[in-house]
Design an enzyme around this catalytic site. Sequence first.
Site, mmCIF file in Angstrom:
data_model
loop_
_atom_site.group_PDB
_atom_site.id
_atom_site.type_symbol
_atom_site.label_atom_id
_atom_site.label_comp_id
_atom_site.label_asym_id
_atom_site.label_seq_id
_atom_site.Cartn_x
_atom_site.Cartn_y
_atom_site.Cartn_z
ATOM 1 N N THR A 100 41.076 46.887 36.610
ATOM 2 C CA THR A 100 42.493 47.253 36.640
ATOM 3 C C THR A 100 43.140 47.179 35.262
ATOM 4 O O THR A 100 43.866 48.095 34.852
ATOM 5 C CB THR A 100 43.263 46.320 37.589
ATOM 6 O OG1 THR A 100 42.665 46.367 38.878
ATOM 7 C CG2 THR A 100 44.719 46.715 37.681
ATOM 8 N N TYR A 106 44.605 52.878 49.548
ATOM 9 C CA TYR A 106 45.315 53.942 50.261
ATOM 10 C C TYR A 106 44.741 54.235 51.643
ATOM 11 O O TYR A 106 45.491 54.386 52.605
ATOM 12 C CB TYR A 106 45.363 55.244 49.437
ATOM 13 C CG TYR A 106 46.277 56.282 50.057
ATOM 14 C CD1 TYR A 106 47.651 56.167 49.937
ATOM 15 C CD2 TYR A 106 45.774 57.352 50.790
ATOM 16 C CE1 TYR A 106 48.510 57.091 50.519
ATOM 17 C CE2 TYR A 106 46.605 58.277 51.386
ATOM 18 C CZ TYR A 106 47.977 58.147 51.247
ATOM 19 O OH TYR A 106 48.812 59.049 51.831
ATOM 20 N N TYR A 135 36.105 43.054 44.844
ATOM 21 C CA TYR A 135 37.408 42.751 44.247
ATOM 22 C C TYR A 135 38.472 42.914 45.330
ATOM 23 O O TYR A 135 38.722 44.015 45.814
ATOM 24 C CB TYR A 135 37.652 43.688 43.072
ATOM 25 C CG TYR A 135 38.967 43.528 42.344
ATOM 26 C CD1 TYR A 135 39.783 42.415 42.494
ATOM 27 C CD2 TYR A 135 39.396 44.514 41.455
ATOM 28 C CE1 TYR A 135 40.971 42.290 41.817
ATOM 29 C CE2 TYR A 135 40.573 44.398 40.754
ATOM 30 C CZ TYR A 135 41.365 43.294 40.934
ATOM 31 O OH TYR A 135 42.547 43.174 40.247
ATOM 32 N N ARG A 194 47.721 45.580 45.400
ATOM 33 C CA ARG A 194 47.530 46.889 44.779
ATOM 34 C C ARG A 194 46.911 47.906 45.729
ATOM 35 O O ARG A 194 47.206 49.099 45.633
ATOM 36 C CB ARG A 194 46.628 46.767 43.538
ATOM 37 C CG ARG A 194 47.343 46.243 42.307
ATOM 38 C CD ARG A 194 46.403 46.290 41.107
ATOM 39 N NE ARG A 194 47.061 45.858 39.888
ATOM 40 C CZ ARG A 194 47.662 46.665 39.013
ATOM 41 N NH1 ARG A 194 47.703 47.949 39.234
ATOM 42 N NH2 ARG A 194 48.224 46.171 37.925
ATOM 43 N N LYS A 201 35.977 38.605 43.612
ATOM 44 C CA LYS A 201 37.169 38.302 42.815
ATOM 45 C C LYS A 201 38.334 38.242 43.786
ATOM 46 O O LYS A 201 38.723 39.257 44.365
ATOM 47 C CB LYS A 201 37.405 39.370 41.750
ATOM 48 C CG LYS A 201 38.677 39.148 40.932
ATOM 49 C CD LYS A 201 38.917 40.273 39.939
ATOM 50 C CE LYS A 201 40.225 40.065 39.187
ATOM 51 N NZ LYS A 201 40.511 41.185 38.252
ATOM 52 N N ILE A 252 38.186 35.974 36.575
ATOM 53 C CA ILE A 252 38.210 37.262 35.873
ATOM 54 C C ILE A 252 39.647 37.428 35.421
ATOM 55 O O ILE A 252 40.545 37.651 36.229
ATOM 56 C CB ILE A 252 37.722 38.401 36.770
ATOM 57 C CG1 ILE A 252 36.239 38.167 37.119
ATOM 58 C CG2 ILE A 252 37.907 39.749 36.093
ATOM 59 C CD1 ILE A 252 35.640 39.181 38.068
#
Length: 294
Positions: A46, A109, A135, A140, A164, A206
């Site tokens: 990201t 999405y 992740y 997000r 993560k 991370i």
Amino acid sequence: MSLFKGAGVALITPFNKDKSVNYDELGRIIDRQIEGKTDALIVCGTTGEPATMTEEEKLSVIEFAVKRTAGRIPVIAGTGANSTAAVIDFSKKVQKLGVDGFLIVTPFYNKATQGGLYEHYKTIAQSVELPIIIYNVPSRTGCNIQPQTAVKLAHDCKNIVGIKEASGNISQVAKLASLAEGTLDIYSGNDDQIIPILSLGGVGVISVLSNVVPQETHDMVTEYLNGNHRKALDIQLKYLDLINLLFCEVNPIPVKAAMNYMGFNVGGLRLPLTEIERQNGEKLKQELIKMSII
């Protein structure tokens, strides 16, 4: 098999004025990270702005990072997307570049079910050879992988080795650690929760903060893993205000501003991300001065 333990940097991608990738500065930043004892490079995650990069650019940046690092520390490439087929296709291309593993974000999405997430990751894992870190960042993606699903994937897919965790939900991380029983490496995905997640059995972070203070972030994790819990906590608390400012606007807006304030030529951001708001930039600059970083 652990890909790494310690502090991995969620590396920024520096741009020139014309928004092309600044490879000279990228090399300088990678060298600084390694000198600062960063334990792994996470490229095109990201923080590296892959959402506005072409596939050709991402492959070029990843290849550059592998060559510049030259085996000194692991290089982990972000290859996630919201199409399973697209992740597999891109990951196979990245695999040929010599990376050590993949960071694959939950599909955004689509809002897949837990069953869909299981099939997504299982299908990818069966299609590639390298280790995978899941992740999880629901703020997000609009998608939260539940502990039971992540642990089932770790049990069923030998190359799914870590997660993560950036849900921000410590109770969820505790449940995950309880179910995983050491079969899945847990990395903090939030810099303000490094010590809490390590205390639940996590093996590292991370980190966005590592872009700014790589040595200190590495030391925080290393001290904790070596049993020096008070010293590690002191580092976490020392940088808490800076961490909060690095997330005062959407990542990576503040961290790129911070790097520019520090004298690095990382440039701006690609739309739809814009430059940091003036008042936030001033607060961030003052904190960097206060911490003797600039």
